[in-house]
Design a protein around this motif. Sequence first.
Motif, short mmCIF file in Angstrom:
data_model
loop_
_atom_site.label_atom_id
_atom_site.label_comp_id
_atom_site.label_asym_id
_atom_site.label_seq_id
_atom_site.Cartn_x
_atom_site.Cartn_y
_atom_site.Cartn_z
N GLY A 43 -3.28 4.63 2.12
CA GLY A 43 -3.21 3.21 1.75
C GLY A 43 -3.03 2.95 0.27
O GLY A 43 -2.99 1.80 -0.17
N LYS A 44 -2.88 4.01 -0.52
CA LYS A 44 -2.82 3.86 -1.98
C LYS A 44 -1.64 3.00 -2.43
O LYS A 44 -1.80 2.04 -3.19
CB LYS A 44 -2.73 5.24 -2.66
N SER A 45 -0.44 3.37 -1.99
CA SER A 45 0.76 2.64 -2.42
C SER A 45 0.77 1.22 -1.85
O SER A 45 1.20 0.27 -2.53
CB SER A 45 2.03 3.39 -2.00
N THR A 46 0.30 1.05 -0.63
CA THR A 46 0.22 -0.29 -0.05
C THR A 46 -0.70 -1.18 -0.86
O THR A 46 -0.42 -2.37 -1.07
CB THR A 46 -0.25 -0.22 1.41
N LEU A 47 -1.79 -0.61 -1.36
CA LEU A 47 -2.70 -1.38 -2.20
C LEU A 47 -1.99 -1.88 -3.45
O LEU A 47 -2.09 -3.07 -3.79
CB LEU A 47 -3.90 -0.50 -2.59
N LEU A 48 -1.25 -1.01 -4.14
CA LEU A 48 -0.51 -1.45 -5.33
C LEU A 48 0.52 -2.50 -4.98
O LEU A 48 0.69 -3.48 -5.71
CB LEU A 48 0.19 -0.26 -6.00
N ARG A 49 1.21 -2.32 -3.86
CA ARG A 49 2.25 -3.27 -3.48
C ARG A 49 1.65 -4.63 -3.13
O ARG A 49 2.27 -5.67 -3.36
CB ARG A 49 3.08 -2.71 -2.32
N CYS A 50 0.44 -4.64 -2.60
CA CYS A 50 -0.25 -5.91 -2.35
C CYS A 50 -0.64 -6.57 -3.67
O CYS A 50 -0.48 -7.79 -3.84
CB CYS A 50 -1.49 -5.70 -1.49
N ILE A 51 -1.13 -5.77 -4.61
CA ILE A 51 -1.53 -6.32 -5.91
C ILE A 51 -0.34 -6.94 -6.62
O ILE A 51 -0.47 -7.97 -7.30
CB ILE A 51 -2.19 -5.23 -6.78
#
Length: 247
Positions: A43-51
């Motif tokens: 979920g790391k990249s998804t977290l950044l993309r949400c931010i």
Amino acid sequence: MESPVIQIRHLQKSFGENAVLRDINFDVTKGEVVCIIGASGSGKSTLLRCINLLETADAGEILYHGQNILDDQVVASSYRTKIGMVFQQFNLFNNLSVLENCIVGQRKVLKRSPEEAKQIALKYLRLVGMEQYIDARPAQISGGQKQRVAIARALSMEPEAILFDEPTSALDPEMVGEVLSVIKNLAHSGLTMLVVTHEMSFAAEVSDRVVFMDQGIIVEDDTPDVIFNHPTHERTRAFLKRTLRRD
């Protein structure tokens, strides 16, 4: 104590039946360098993309200086001038020169004059060691050089924070060092940074905090010393054992 630049509260994101982010909570304060580690698919990249509003969260809040950027009235393009992003695949405009890649966002979004935008672009291209390539197109430079241009482009918007999404994962091994060196220098400059990385030695060296994610949750969030030398959770220990053995 500095006030938080970014606060994540109860963030959730699913793709169909797959829950990628489950109740994510953490803060990033001004000048802090936070590295996010974890296996692929955690979920790391998804977290950044949400931010950065490239993905829409299903629930929760993302606060920028106390304002929830998920509110309908927030203009994404304006917010992204304050929270920059550097991608795995560089995302440069292939039809523009190195210099033009670092000018276009300043002109279109920040409405800077051509001369001001050029001077700021040159300043940051010089900082990342790419000043001599200003007339080159992306196809004419190496992967490591492209990523350094992408970093200069993000810096040219003079954001308050930059998100790095696995900035070395698309590079050949011999090019990783040159990009990590640039990011290390930025980390020591006081820039607020959130870095998703598989480079454990880099995370240990430059981070103020390390966040370990697994299966869409934050398992552990602490100093590099605690995470790498005295991890609390078995999942963290198992991940590091696998990863550091590979290194």
